[in-house]
Design a protein around this motif. Structure first.
Motif, PDB file in Angstrom:
ATOM      1  N   MET A  77       0.874  -1.168   0.000  1.00  0.00           N
ATOM      2  CA  MET A  77       0.000   0.000   0.000  1.00  0.00           C
ATOM      3  C   MET A  77       0.912   1.218   0.000  1.00  0.00           C
ATOM      4  SD  MET A  77      -3.142  -1.014   2.575  1.00  0.00           S
ATOM      5  CE  MET A  77      -2.417  -0.074   3.854  1.00  0.00           C
ATOM      6  N   HIS A  78       0.418   2.300  -0.597  1.00  0.00           N
ATOM      7  CA  HIS A  78       1.280   3.466  -0.699  1.00  0.00           C
ATOM      8  C   HIS A  78       0.474   4.754  -0.829  1.00  0.00           C
ATOM      9  CE1 HIS A  78       0.672   3.890  -5.109  1.00  0.00           C
ATOM     10  NE2 HIS A  78       0.527   2.576  -5.061  1.00  0.00           N
ATOM     11  N   ARG A  79       1.218   5.844  -0.765  1.00  0.00           N
ATOM     12  CA  ARG A  79       0.676   7.194  -0.967  1.00  0.00           C
ATOM     13  C   ARG A  79       1.452   7.885  -2.088  1.00  0.00           C
ATOM     14  NH1 ARG A  79       0.256  10.333   4.538  1.00  0.00           N
ATOM     15  NH2 ARG A  79      -1.182  11.522   3.265  1.00  0.00           N
ATOM     16  N   LEU A  80       1.856   7.106  -3.087  1.00  0.00           N
ATOM     17  CA  LEU A  80       2.738   7.606  -4.139  1.00  0.00           C
ATOM     18  C   LEU A  80       2.191   7.318  -5.543  1.00  0.00           C
ATOM     19  CD1 LEU A  80       5.935   6.174  -2.432  1.00  0.00           C
ATOM     20  CD2 LEU A  80       5.341   8.604  -2.589  1.00  0.00           C
ATOM     21  N   PRO A  81       0.967   7.691  -5.845  1.00  0.00           N
ATOM     22  CA  PRO A  81       0.403   7.349  -7.161  1.00  0.00           C
ATOM     23  C   PRO A  81       1.139   8.005  -8.328  1.00  0.00           C
ATOM     24  CG  PRO A  81      -0.987   8.961  -6.077  1.00  0.00           C
ATOM     25  CD  PRO A  81       0.043   8.520  -5.057  1.00  0.00           C
ATOM     26  N   GLU A  82       1.786   9.123  -8.071  1.00  0.00           N
ATOM     27  CA  GLU A  82       2.526   9.807  -9.138  1.00  0.00           C
ATOM     28  C   GLU A  82       3.800   9.060  -9.518  1.00  0.00           C
ATOM     29  OE1 GLU A  82       4.058  11.094  -5.236  1.00  0.00           O
ATOM     30  OE2 GLU A  82       2.038  10.933  -6.030  1.00  0.00           O
ATOM     31  N   LEU A  83       4.294   8.191  -8.626  1.00  0.00           N
ATOM     32  CA  LEU A  83       5.509   7.414  -8.899  1.00  0.00           C
ATOM     33  C   LEU A  83       5.224   5.953  -9.215  1.00  0.00           C
ATOM     34  CD1 LEU A  83       7.874   8.748  -6.070  1.00  0.00           C
ATOM     35  CD2 LEU A  83       7.897   9.357  -8.499  1.00  0.00           C
ATOM     36  N   ILE A  84       4.100   5.438  -8.687  1.00  0.00           N
ATOM     37  CA  ILE A  84       3.778   4.021  -8.834  1.00  0.00           C
ATOM     38  C   ILE A  84       2.445   3.896  -9.581  1.00  0.00           C
ATOM     39  CG2 ILE A  84       3.371   1.847  -7.640  1.00  0.00           C
ATOM     40  CD1 ILE A  84       4.889   3.076  -5.222  1.00  0.00           C
ATOM     41  N   PRO A  85       2.509   3.677 -10.903  1.00  0.00           N
ATOM     42  CA  PRO A  85       1.268   3.555 -11.673  1.00  0.00           C
ATOM     43  C   PRO A  85       0.567   2.219 -11.406  1.00  0.00           C
ATOM     44  CG  PRO A  85       3.168   3.218 -13.093  1.00  0.00           C
ATOM     45  CD  PRO A  85       3.696   3.598 -11.741  1.00  0.00           C
ATOM     46  N   GLY A  86      -0.728   2.214 -11.687  1.00  0.00           N
ATOM     47  CA  GLY A  86      -1.488   0.969 -11.638  1.00  0.00           C
ATOM     48  C   GLY A  86      -2.102   0.624 -10.301  1.00  0.00           C
ATOM     49  N   GLY A  87      -1.962   1.472  -9.303  1.00  0.00           N
ATOM     50  CA  GLY A  87      -2.552   1.191  -7.997  1.00  0.00           C
ATOM     51  C   GLY A  87      -4.033   1.523  -7.968  1.00  0.00           C
ATOM     52  N   LEU A  88      -4.744   0.916  -7.043  1.00  0.00           N
ATOM     53  CA  LEU A  88      -6.163   1.169  -6.845  1.00  0.00           C
ATOM     54  C   LEU A  88      -6.324   2.058  -5.614  1.00  0.00           C
ATOM     55  CD1 LEU A  88      -9.196   0.488  -7.406  1.00  0.00           C
ATOM     56  CD2 LEU A  88      -8.888  -1.431  -5.847  1.00  0.00           C
ATOM     57  N   GLU A  89      -6.991   3.197  -5.761  1.00  0.00           N
ATOM     58  CA  GLU A  89      -7.214   4.086  -4.616  1.00  0.00           C
ATOM     59  C   GLU A  89      -8.326   3.498  -3.757  1.00  0.00           C
ATOM     60  OE1 GLU A  89      -7.224   8.814  -3.602  1.00  0.00           O
ATOM     61  OE2 GLU A  89      -8.155   8.192  -5.491  1.00  0.00           O
ATOM     62  N   VAL A  90      -7.943   3.000  -2.587  1.00  0.00           N
ATOM     63  CA  VAL A  90      -8.885   2.341  -1.682  1.00  0.00           C
ATOM     64  C   VAL A  90      -9.627   3.369  -0.846  1.00  0.00           C
ATOM     65  CG1 VAL A  90      -9.109   0.665   0.194  1.00  0.00           C
ATOM     66  CG2 VAL A  90      -7.425   0.284  -1.622  1.00  0.00           C
ATOM     67  N   SER A  91      -8.933   4.374  -0.393  1.00  0.00           N
ATOM     68  CA  SER A  91      -9.526   5.492   0.324  1.00  0.00           C
ATOM     69  C   SER A  91      -8.722   6.729  -0.084  1.00  0.00           C
ATOM     70  CB  SER A  91      -9.508   5.266   1.843  1.00  0.00           C
ATOM     71  OG  SER A  91      -8.198   5.224   2.342  1.00  0.00           O
ATOM     72  N   PRO A  92      -9.221   7.926   0.186  1.00  0.00           N
ATOM     73  CA  PRO A  92      -8.516   9.116  -0.278  1.00  0.00           C
ATOM     74  C   PRO A  92      -7.034   9.135   0.118  1.00  0.00           C
ATOM     75  CG  PRO A  92     -10.666   9.722   0.539  1.00  0.00           C
ATOM     76  CD  PRO A  92     -10.465   8.262   0.887  1.00  0.00           C
ATOM     77  N   GLY A  93      -6.178   9.113  -0.893  1.00  0.00           N
ATOM     78  CA  GLY A  93      -4.740   9.184  -0.656  1.00  0.00           C
ATOM     79  C   GLY A  93      -4.070   7.879  -0.294  1.00  0.00           C
ATOM     80  N   VAL A  94      -4.814   6.761  -0.263  1.00  0.00           N
ATOM     81  CA  VAL A  94      -4.232   5.453   0.083  1.00  0.00           C
ATOM     82  C   VAL A  94      -4.482   4.500  -1.079  1.00  0.00           C
ATOM     83  CG1 VAL A  94      -4.221   3.513   1.688  1.00  0.00           C
ATOM     84  CG2 VAL A  94      -4.590   5.833   2.544  1.00  0.00           C
ATOM     85  N   PHE A  95      -3.385   3.993  -1.650  1.00  0.00           N
ATOM     86  CA  PHE A  95      -3.457   3.134  -2.821  1.00  0.00           C
ATOM     87  C   PHE A  95      -2.959   1.736  -2.484  1.00  0.00           C
ATOM     88  CE2 PHE A  95      -3.372   7.406  -4.200  1.00  0.00           C
ATOM     89  CZ  PHE A  95      -4.120   7.457  -5.359  1.00  0.00           C
ATOM     90  N   TRP A  96      -3.578   0.746  -3.123  1.00  0.00           N
ATOM     91  CA  TRP A  96      -3.168  -0.644  -2.955  1.00  0.00           C
ATOM     92  C   TRP A  96      -2.604  -1.123  -4.290  1.00  0.00           C
ATOM     93  CZ3 TRP A  96      -6.863  -4.746  -4.671  1.00  0.00           C
ATOM     94  CH2 TRP A  96      -6.276  -6.008  -4.609  1.00  0.00           C
ATOM     95  N   GLY A  97      -1.386  -1.642  -4.253  1.00  0.00           N
ATOM     96  CA  GLY A  97      -0.777  -2.225  -5.436  1.00  0.00           C
ATOM     97  C   GLY A  97      -0.267  -1.215  -6.432  1.00  0.00           C
TER      98      GLY A  97
END
Length: 183
Positions: A77-97
């Protein structure tokens, strides 16, 4: 009561005896007609990422025990969507995968803020209706999540802090002994 939607926390009841989940906090990633899954966010695994993934050369990255299901898999899980493409935003600002190859490359370059990413071995999963039954049995206390609690709090303080965030009625539970009979 908080609905069982992705992005909530499941806080283990102080008296939950299951050794996989005693005093844990789970971040719920999915909940639908097929079942539910998430990650234990407050239990460190005994190996670090470079010990589990040979391509990772950056040492000392902690891995969390996500749960007892498929402990031969790594998730993040991460807070880096600008660096890690393809993640799913589970909640505001929190991405999985996301694209794991990109994560490994960025880690090896030292280009990721390790306070904004968490790695997990395995996950916590429930079949259809199982989690709802556990809620009826009062095994879990659902709560809203915050990125700060997930990514910034010390692992050993997350369970207590999650309870305190629910207000004074729950705050006193944070101090309950693990085994009240020893009190």
């Amino acid at each position: 009561m908080v609905s069982l939607s992705p992005g909530i926390l499941l806080i283990a009841d102080p008296f939950l005896k299951d050794p996989n989940f005693a005093r844990t906090v789970i971040f719920l990633c999915e909940n639908d007609e097929k079942g539910s899954f998430g990650f234990v966010i407050n239990r460190l695994f005994d190996q670090q990422l470079d010990m589990l993934i040979p391509d990772v050369i950056y040492p000392g990255i902690p891995v969390h025990y996500g749960g007892p299901v498929q402990v031969d898999t790594i998730h993040f899980m991460h807070r880096l969507p600008e660096l890690i493409p393809g993640g799913l935003e589970v909640s505001p600002g929190v991405f999985w995968g996301g694209r794991f190859d990109d994560v490994v490359e960025l880690l090896n370059k030292g280009a990721l803020d390790l306070r904004k990413i968490k790695f997990f071995i395995g996950y916590s999963g429930w079949t259809e209706g199982q989690l709802e039954e556990e809620l009826k049995e009062k095994s879990w206390i659902p709560s809203e999540s915050t990125p700060a609690l997930i990514f910034e709090a010390e692992e050993q303080q997350i369970w207590q802090q999650a309870l305190r965030n629910l207000g004074s009625n729950f705050a006193m539970m944070a101090n309950f002994p693990i085994d009240p009979s020893l009190n």
